[in-house]
Design a protein around this motif. Structure first.
Motif, PDB file in Angstrom:
ATOM      1  N   ASP A 110      -6.734  -5.570  -0.831  1.00  0.00           N
ATOM      2  CA  ASP A 110      -7.137  -6.898  -1.506  1.00  0.00           C
ATOM      3  C   ASP A 110      -6.486  -8.308  -0.672  1.00  0.00           C
ATOM      4  O   ASP A 110      -7.155  -9.044  -0.375  1.00  0.00           O
ATOM      5  CB  ASP A 110      -6.807  -6.741  -2.805  1.00  0.00           C
ATOM      6  N   GLY A 111      -5.108  -8.157  -0.298  1.00  0.00           N
ATOM      7  CA  GLY A 111      -4.432  -8.938   0.352  1.00  0.00           C
ATOM      8  C   GLY A 111      -5.074  -9.317   1.778  1.00  0.00           C
ATOM      9  O   GLY A 111      -5.333 -10.303   2.087  1.00  0.00           O
ATOM     10  N   ASN A 138      -6.369  -2.676  -4.969  1.00  0.00           N
ATOM     11  CA  ASN A 138      -5.424  -2.354  -5.892  1.00  0.00           C
ATOM     12  C   ASN A 138      -4.578  -3.757  -6.524  1.00  0.00           C
ATOM     13  O   ASN A 138      -3.614  -3.513  -7.446  1.00  0.00           O
ATOM     14  CB  ASN A 138      -4.442  -1.487  -5.251  1.00  0.00           C
ATOM     15  N   GLU A 139      -5.206  -4.827  -6.286  1.00  0.00           N
ATOM     16  CA  GLU A 139      -5.000  -5.847  -6.916  1.00  0.00           C
ATOM     17  C   GLU A 139      -3.486  -6.690  -6.815  1.00  0.00           C
ATOM     18  O   GLU A 139      -2.958  -7.159  -7.726  1.00  0.00           O
ATOM     19  CB  GLU A 139      -5.258  -5.784  -8.554  1.00  0.00           C
ATOM     20  N   ALA A 140      -2.991  -6.123  -5.870  1.00  0.00           N
ATOM     21  CA  ALA A 140      -1.626  -6.974  -5.294  1.00  0.00           C
ATOM     22  C   ALA A 140      -1.244  -6.414  -3.847  1.00  0.00           C
ATOM     23  O   ALA A 140      -1.928  -5.655  -3.292  1.00  0.00           O
ATOM     24  CB  ALA A 140      -0.537  -6.547  -6.303  1.00  0.00           C
ATOM     25  N   TYR A 141      -0.294  -6.985  -3.547  1.00  0.00           N
ATOM     26  CA  TYR A 141       0.252  -6.677  -2.184  1.00  0.00           C
ATOM     27  C   TYR A 141       1.378  -5.509  -2.405  1.00  0.00           C
ATOM     28  O   TYR A 141       2.411  -5.742  -2.841  1.00  0.00           O
ATOM     29  CB  TYR A 141       1.129  -7.814  -1.502  1.00  0.00           C
ATOM     30  N   MET A 142       0.708  -4.285  -2.467  1.00  0.00           N
ATOM     31  CA  MET A 142       1.528  -3.179  -2.771  1.00  0.00           C
ATOM     32  C   MET A 142       2.477  -2.764  -1.830  1.00  0.00           C
ATOM     33  O   MET A 142       3.617  -2.381  -2.009  1.00  0.00           O
ATOM     34  CB  MET A 142       0.798  -1.920  -3.212  1.00  0.00           C
TER      35      MET A 142
HETATM   36 MG   LIG Z   1      -3.183  -4.495  -2.489  1.00  0.00          MG
END
Ligand SMILES: [Mg+2]
Ligand SMILES: Cc1ncc(C[n+]2csc(CCOP(=O)(O)OP(=O)(O)O)c2C)c(N)n1
Ligand code: SF4
Lengths: 315, 392
Positions: A110-111, A138-142
């Motif tokens: 996503d990022g 996955n809705e963030a910078y993992m």
């Molecule tokens: Mg992500």
């Protein structure tokens, strides 16, 4: 006796031994997407291997290729973080020029899609490259340790949107890149989820078979990033669908008036409250004590459905 | 003084807060992330009211810092390797607009192959962008460096951005004691910024980033060159004042360690100089006459101090945790160039060490000392550039 063809091919392009966390929803995306893609290539071109992968920096890239190993059983290139779409554009141009058949597959988080890679994505779609771009969300910078992205949902904890005395956590609504992609009026745009593998599989195949660019935004759980136990990875993604948080739809040629929906309740009334989705996840723990913020999140979800042309009720 | 046990990254975050930074625009990248995470935490729990812009890329991080700084705010960011490279265009815009932005760069190796470990090539590749560069040896220097950098950068005769550089993991994620002066004393040392020009001057509106024809561009560049020269003086003044106020003297751009009677000096930058100093102690006990020269400021380059040192030593072993392909280690290259038109002619050899996070130890320094001694005694340089750790 005839042998029944399995609904999902037994060919593998994502080998075990990669370093993703146990329960990683995005690893499921990698495995299913490449399977579906190869099946489409086989059906369309008679060659299941007729593709290459361009990958943005991010968790799935890092866990899959640590020298001298690779988890990829297909040709694969990682160029940088901000430009999977541009790199894929180049591969596709050369692919065509050199006379290869098949299609290019691009993966980015996503990022890598909603933020730093948005410009490259827009260019790739507008130029009509023959690429399927899969945004695993996955809705963030993992990979860098759970920082917010513009695809992080309202209220979520991340390390750069920590809740505190002066913060509710992430304070902006989620950006829906699928809608931005659809505004390019490309042949095929869809959202998908790891909790409905057959739907995802079908959508990847469809995307792979259209002529021109396609974009799929697929939600994939992140165990440490969402603070969920690994065995709940798919369950939590299923709840996202069932509570109305994660829409499943397809938009062809930018035709917003004829969006196709999957698993949408006929009466527009979702039966399960979003709290069921939230309470499974540590990233929303602080939110459960904040009914106003939950109400705010519900309003945003309704707004999102309205953009899709649906009036919904959330319990 | 408050003593806190913090990582290099937390030292940077505290320094930004204590410098009363007004705007932070930043983008996460390993191993910089804990700097901006700490700043986000300060804001969330009300410890700081920094305006934090979670931009969508490093290019935008620097562009937003430029916007904020041009508006008159004290602006700060932090990045590393790929992020710094993506900022490259904007680095020129920042210095060209003469904006005193301060940035922490966590030295990390450039891809490919992908690596997150220590290497100075990312920052050294930005040496021609008009940014000052300070290489920290330890967490204390990260903290002190940020505070001093704002004061130097904002000096009316300098007005140039500055980069404080720390090593990936070796400093960024390693905890050590850092002395933090009381806020009032920091405020006295570093009063609010007094910008010369701002976007908020409505009576005399300014235009930033205009076109200059060949008739003018040349002079703009000359002014930056002069400001960089001037910065050397300012750095020494500010470093001296810092020492008087807080007890840690930074009046020298090159820190000398046991060089008075040294025949051979190890010269390098950043955290590896900690290892070198330790090795110097060990070697001294064994009778070697060796010393260390830590180049703190690489831009502006401390040419005069280098000359003074070089006059009195027989050999300089340059330790480069970086490389310029097609040439040699970057510090080596610059140091040789500085001495060319002088009468100081020590034998110099370039050791390429620690690249991509390869371990560099006291034992390695000993080996280099013995190699260098042989060279000095025989007067014969076997090779200029030694890829020291190569698996052979
Ligand atoms: Mg992500
Ligand atoms: C130019 C640049 N800036 C920052 C980074 C650091 N970085 C690497 S991966 C990543 C986050 C990836 O997030 P996302 O795209 O959501 O993928 P995920 O890791 O969540 O799977 C970041 C910030 C980088 N590699 N390059
Ligand atoms: S951190 Fe999250 S996205 Fe990355 S491998 Fe683990 S579960 Fe998957």
């Amino acid at each position: 006796m005839a042998v029944r063809k399995p609904p999902i091919t037994t060919r593998e392009y994502w080998a075990p031994g990669h370093a993703a966390c146990a329960g990683c929803g995005c690893a499921i995306v990698m495995r299913l997407a490449t399977k579906a893609f190869s099946e489409a290539m086989e059906e369309k071109y008679g060659d299941p291997d007729a593709f290459a992968i361009a990958h943005a920096t991010g968790c799935m890239e890092v866990v899959s290729a640590v020298f001298p190993y690779t988890a990829w059983k297909a040709p694969w290139i990682h160029v940088a973080f901000e430009n999977a779409a541009a790199a894929a554009s180049g591969v596709e141009a050369a692919w065509k020029k050199l006379g290869y058949k098949g299609k290019i597959l691009a993966f980015a988080g996503d990022g890598g899609t909603a933020d730093i890679g948005l410009q490259a994505l827009s260019g790739m779609l507008e130029r009509r490259h023959n690429v399927v771009y899969i945004m695993y969300d996955n809705e963030a910078y993992m990979n860098t340790g759970i920082q917010r992205s513009s695809s992080t949902p309202y209220g979520a904890w991340t390390t750069t949107s920590p809740p505190g005395k002066y913060s509710i956590g992430e304070d902006k609504p989620k950006k829906w890149v699928a809608l931005i992609a659809a505004a390019h009026m490309v042949p095929y745009v869809a959202t998908a989820s790891i909790a409905d593998p057959y739907d995802f599989y079908r959508k990847v195949k469809k995307a792979a078979k259209v002529d021109g660019p396609a974009f799929i935004q697929v939600q994939g759980t992140c165990v440490p990033g969402w603070r969920v136990p690994p065995e709940k990875s798919v369950e939590v993604a299923r709840l996202a669908i069932e509570t109305g948080v994660w829409p499943l739809f397809e938009i062809e040629n930018g035709d917003f008036r004829n969006i196709k929906f999957q698993r949408f309740p006929k009466d527009g009334k979702f039966k399960k409250p979003i709290e069921e989705y939230l309470k499974l996840q540590g990233r929303f723990k602080h939110l459960l004590k904040n009914p106003e913020a939950i109400q705010q999140l519900k309003e945003q979800i309704k707004e999102m459905w309205k953009v899709l042309g649906k009036e919904v009720e959330l319990p | 003084m408050v003593k806190k046990v913090v990582s290099g990254n937390y030292a940077a975050a505290y320094a930004a807060k204590h410098a009363r930074v007004e705007v932070v625009a930043a983008y996460p990248i390993t191993p910089q992330t804990s700097i901006i995470e700490k700043i986000a935490e300060f804001i969330a729990n009300g410890e700081s009211d920094i305006q934090y812009v979670p931009v969508e890329s490093e290019h935008s991080a620097m562009a937003a810092c430029i916007g904020a700084s041009a508006t008159g705010a004290r602006a700060f960011t932090a990045t590393s390797a790929q992020g710094l490279a993506l900022m490259h265009e904007m680095l020129h815009w920042a210095s060209g607009a003469r904006l005193p932005i301060v940035m922490v760069d966590v030295n990390r190796a450039m891809a490919p192959p992908w690596s997150v470990w220590d290497d100075q090539t990312d920052s050294l590749a930005q040496r021609d962008t008009g940014w000052m560069q300070f290489y920290a040896e330890n967490n204390q220097e990260v903290y002190d460096g940020v505070l001093m950098a704002f004061k130097v950068a904002e000096h009316k005769d300098v007005q140039l951005p500055a980069m404080i550089i720390e090593s990936a993991f070796i400093l960024s994620h390693t905890y050590a004691i850092v002395d933090m002066p009381p806020q009032e004393e920091i405020d006295e040392f570093l009063p609010p910024r007094k910008p010369l020009y701002t976007l908020t001057d409505f009576d005399n509106p300014i235009a930033v980033g205009a076109l200059a024809t060949p008739a003018d561009y040349y002079e703009f560049r000359y002014k930056i060159a002069k400001a960089m020269e001037k910065a050397k003086e300012v750095i020494k003044e500010v470093g001296k004042e810092f020492g008087e106020r807080f007890g840690r003297d930074y009046s020298q751009m090159i820190e000398l360690y046991k060089t008075e009677d040294a025949d051979i000096v190890f010269m390098g930058m950043g955290s590896l100089m900690g290892t070198v100093k330790e090795a110097v102690d060990v070697l001294r006990r064994e009778g070697y006459k060796v010393g260390a020269a830590k180049v703190r400021w690489f831009r502006p380059f401390p040419s005069e101090e280098l000359y003074e040192l070089a006059k009195n030593v027989q050999g300089i072993a340059v330790l480069d945790r970086n490389f310029s392909f097609g040439q040699e280690g970057i510090l080596f290259n610059e140091a040789k160039g500085v001495l060319y038109n002088t009468d100081a002619k020590p034998i110099m050899k370039d050791y390429i060490v620690g690249i991509g996070g390869r371990d560099f130890t006291v034992e390695d320094v000993k080996k280099i000392a013995n190699d260098m001694l042989k060279i000095v005694e025989s007067g014969k340089l076997d090779e200029e550039v030694d890829w020291f750790h190569l698996k052979r």
